[in-house]
Enzyme design. Structure first.
Site, short mmCIF file in Angstrom:
data_model
loop_
_atom_site.label_atom_id
_atom_site.label_comp_id
_atom_site.label_asym_id
_atom_site.label_seq_id
_atom_site.Cartn_x
_atom_site.Cartn_y
_atom_site.Cartn_z
NE ARG A 237 -4.25 -1.55 0.34
CZ ARG A 237 -4.42 -2.62 -0.45
NH1 ARG A 237 -3.51 -2.90 -1.38
NH2 ARG A 237 -5.47 -3.40 -0.33
CD GLU A 266 -3.37 3.48 -4.95
OE1 GLU A 266 -4.41 2.86 -5.24
OE2 GLU A 266 -2.36 2.94 -4.52
CG HIS A 284 -3.84 -0.53 -6.50
ND1 HIS A 284 -4.12 0.10 -5.32
CD2 HIS A 284 -3.82 -1.87 -6.21
CE1 HIS A 284 -4.27 -0.81 -4.36
NE2 HIS A 284 -4.10 -2.02 -4.89
P1 NAP Z 1 -0.40 -11.97 4.32
O1 NAP Z 1 -0.32 -13.37 3.83
O2 NAP Z 1 -1.22 -11.67 5.52
O3 NAP Z 1 1.12 -11.49 4.57
C1 NAP Z 1 1.44 -10.31 5.21
C2 NAP Z 1 2.84 -10.42 5.78
O4 NAP Z 1 3.19 -9.16 6.36
C3 NAP Z 1 2.99 -11.46 6.87
O5 NAP Z 1 4.16 -12.18 6.66
C4 NAP Z 1 3.10 -10.66 8.15
O6 NAP Z 1 3.93 -11.26 9.11
C5 NAP Z 1 3.75 -9.38 7.65
N1 NAP Z 1 3.46 -8.27 8.56
C6 NAP Z 1 2.26 -7.90 9.06
N2 NAP Z 1 2.41 -6.83 9.86
C7 NAP Z 1 3.73 -6.55 9.88
C8 NAP Z 1 4.50 -5.57 10.56
N3 NAP Z 1 3.93 -4.68 11.39
N4 NAP Z 1 5.84 -5.56 10.34
C9 NAP Z 1 6.41 -6.48 9.53
N5 NAP Z 1 5.72 -7.44 8.88
C10 NAP Z 1 4.39 -7.46 9.04
O7 NAP Z 1 -0.93 -10.99 3.19
P2 NAP Z 1 -0.72 -11.09 1.61
O8 NAP Z 1 -1.84 -11.82 0.99
O9 NAP Z 1 0.66 -11.52 1.33
O10 NAP Z 1 -0.92 -9.54 1.22
C11 NAP Z 1 -0.05 -8.55 1.74
C12 NAP Z 1 -0.55 -7.17 1.39
O11 NAP Z 1 -0.34 -6.93 0.00
C13 NAP Z 1 -2.07 -6.95 1.57
O12 NAP Z 1 -2.39 -6.62 2.88
C14 NAP Z 1 -2.36 -5.82 0.60
O13 NAP Z 1 -2.30 -4.58 1.24
C15 NAP Z 1 -1.24 -5.94 -0.44
N6 NAP Z 1 -1.78 -6.32 -1.76
C16 NAP Z 1 -1.66 -5.45 -2.80
C17 NAP Z 1 -2.15 -5.80 -4.04
C18 NAP Z 1 -2.01 -4.87 -5.22
O14 NAP Z 1 -2.89 -4.84 -6.06
N7 NAP Z 1 -0.93 -4.14 -5.33
C19 NAP Z 1 -2.79 -7.03 -4.23
C20 NAP Z 1 -2.90 -7.89 -3.14
C21 NAP Z 1 -2.39 -7.52 -1.89
P3 NAP Z 1 3.36 -12.37 10.14
O15 NAP Z 1 2.95 -13.53 9.29
O16 NAP Z 1 4.51 -12.67 10.98
O17 NAP Z 1 2.23 -11.73 10.84
#
Ligand code: NAP
Length: 325
Positions: A237, A266, A284
Site C-alpha cells: 500500500r 490514488e 494498482h
Molecule cells: P499476508 O499473507 O497476511 O502477509 C502479510 C505479511 O506481512 C505477513 O508475513 C506478516 O507477518 C507481515 N506483517 C504484518 N504486519 C507486519 C509488521 N507490522 N511488520 C512487519 N511485517 C508485518 O498478506 P498477503 O496476501 O501476502 O498480502 C499482503 C498485502 O499486500 C495486503 O495486505 C495488501 O495490502 C497488499 N496487496 C496489494 C495488491 C495490489 O494490487 N498491489 C494485491 C494484493 C495484496 P506475520 O505472518 O509474521 O504476521
C-alpha cells in the site's frame, strides 16, 4: 424477505446475476444515476456491503443501521476501521489466497522491468530514438543471482520469493513480524532485522499490510540504508512508504530505481515520479487479471452469502465478533 446488499464498486454481470438470486441487490449508478446519492440513500437499509476501493470507516457507516457484513473484494482491509466494526458486531471478510500468484507475478514484473529498464526503453524505442547499438548509459542491472529482500514474507511475499529463488537463483532475505521456519527450509530464506535487510538486498519488495504499525515503515532513514544500486518494489500500500522521501532518494541517485503499483494518493496524478525513467509506475493492478478478479469476486460473494445466511464465512477478518448461529 430477502436481505439487501449494496455494492460499493462495479460488479460484473455474472456476479450480479448470482447475487440477484439470493438478495435484493443495489448497484449505485447502474441506471446512469448519481452513484454517491444512490449509495447514501440505500445505506440505511443495507444488510451487506460488497466491493473494493472505498473508504468505509466510522464516519461513513453511521447511517448503516442494519449492517451485518462487509465483504471486501480484496485481501488488504485498510479501508475499514476494525475497531469500529468490532464495536458494532459487523463482520468483515476479505479474499486471501486467490490473488497471491497474480500479485506475485506483477511484483516480479515490476522488479524485472525496473532492473532491465523495460518500460523506459520501450517508450524510447517507440519514440524512434533507436539509431545505433545502445551504449552503457542505457544498460540495466542483472536480476539473476542478486539478493532479494522481502519485507513481509506472507502469502504474496513467499510467492515472490519462490520466483526469485527457483526462477532466478536469488538468495532470499526476509523481515517481518515473525520467523517462518517452513519457508526458511523451502527457500533457504534468511531472517534479518529490517535495517540489515535494507543494507544487504539488491532488490527490496514491500509486501506488508497497511496498519498503524506499518504506516511509513520505509522513510528517509530506511531508504538511506539501501545500497546505491538497489531497486525498491512496492506492491503493498502506498502509505507503507514515505513517497516524498522516495522521490528525494531517486532524484539524488541514492538508489537505482523503483517499481511501484501503489501510492499515497490514488489515482496518481502529476507526480515527479512521471519524469523518472528509472521508476516504473503502474495503476494498482496487482490482482488485475480476468481470472483472478473473477475468483476474488466469487470468493467475496461466497463470504457475503454465508454471513447473511448465518453461517461462518470462510475468510472472516474479525472472528472475535462471530457469535455463531
Ligand atoms: P499476508 O499473507 O497476511 O502477509 C502479510 C505479511 O506481512 C505477513 O508475513 C506478516 O507477518 C507481515 N506483517 C504484518 N504486519 C507486519 C509488521 N507490522 N511488520 C512487519 N511485517 C508485518 O498478506 P498477503 O496476501 O501476502 O498480502 C499482503 C498485502 O499486500 C495486503 O495486505 C495488501 O495490502 C497488499 N496487496 C496489494 C495488491 C495490489 O494490487 N498491489 C494485491 C494484493 C495484496 P506475520 O505472518 O509474521 O504476521
Amino acid at each position: 424477505m430477502k436481505n439487501t446488499v449494496l455494492a460499493f464498486s462495479r460488479l460484473n454481470p455474472a456476479v450480479i446475476e448470482r447475487l440477484q438470486a439470493h438478495v435484493e441487490l443495489i448497484v449505485p449508478g447502474a441506471d446512469g444515476g448519481d452513484v454517491e446519492a444512490q449509495f447514501a440513500a440505500a445505506l440505511p437499509r443495507a444488510h451487506g456491503l460488497l466491493g473494493v476501493g472505498r473508504r468505509l470507516g466510522r464516519a461513513n457507516l453511521q447511517a448503516a443501521e442494519q449492517l451485518q457484513v462487509i465483504s471486501s473484494i480484496s485481501v488488504g482491509y485498510d479501508n475499514y476501521e476494525l475497531d469500529y466494526l468490532n464495536e458494532r458486531g459487523i463482520l468483515l471478510t476479505n479474499t486471501p489466497d486467490v490473488l497471491t500468484e497474480s500479485t506475485a507475478d506483477l511484483g516480479f514484473a515490476l522488479l524485472m522491468s525496473a532492473a532491465r529498464r523495460v518500460a523506459e526503453l520501450d517508450a524510447w524505442t517507440k519514440a524512434g530514438q533507436w539509431q545505433r547499438t545502445v551504449d552503457p548509459s542505457l544498460f540495466g542491472c542483472d536480476v539473476h543471482g542478486k539478493t532479494l529482500g522481502i519485507i513481509g514474507l506472507g502469502n504474496i511475499g513467499a510467492a515472490i520469493a519462490r520466483r526469485g529463488r527457483f526462477g532466478f537463483n536469488m538468495p532470499v532475505l526476509y523481515s517481518g513480524n515473525s520467523r517462518k521456519p517452513a519457508l526458511e527450509q523451502e527457500l533457504g530464506a534468511q531472517y534479518r532485522g529490517l535495517d540489515a535487510l535494507l543494507a544487504e538486498a539488491d532488490f527490496v519488495c514491500i509486501v506488508v499490510p497497511l496498519s498503524a504499525q506499518t504506516r511509513q515503515l520505509i522513510g528517509r532513514r530506511e531508504l538511506a540504508l539501501m545500497k546505491p544500486g538497489a531497486i525498491l518494489v512496492n506492491i503493498a500500500r502506498g502509505a507503507v512508504l514515505d513517497e516524498a522521501a522516495l522521490i528525494e532518494a531517486l532524484q539524488q541517485g541514492r538508489i537505482r530505481g523503483a517499481g511501484l503499483d501503489v501510492y499515497e494518493q490514488e489515482p496518481l496524478r502529476d507526480s515527479p515520479l512521471f519524469a523518472m525513467g528509472q521508476v516504473v509506475t503502474l495503476p494498482h493492478i496487482g490482482s488485475a487479471t480476468h481470472e483472478t478478479r473473477q475468483a476474488m469476486a466469487d470468493r467475496a460473494v461466497d463470504n457475503l452469502l454465508a454471513a447473511l445466511a448465518g453461517e461462518r464465512p470462510r475468510d472472516l477478518v474479525n472472528p472475535q465478533v462471530w457469535r455463531g448461529v
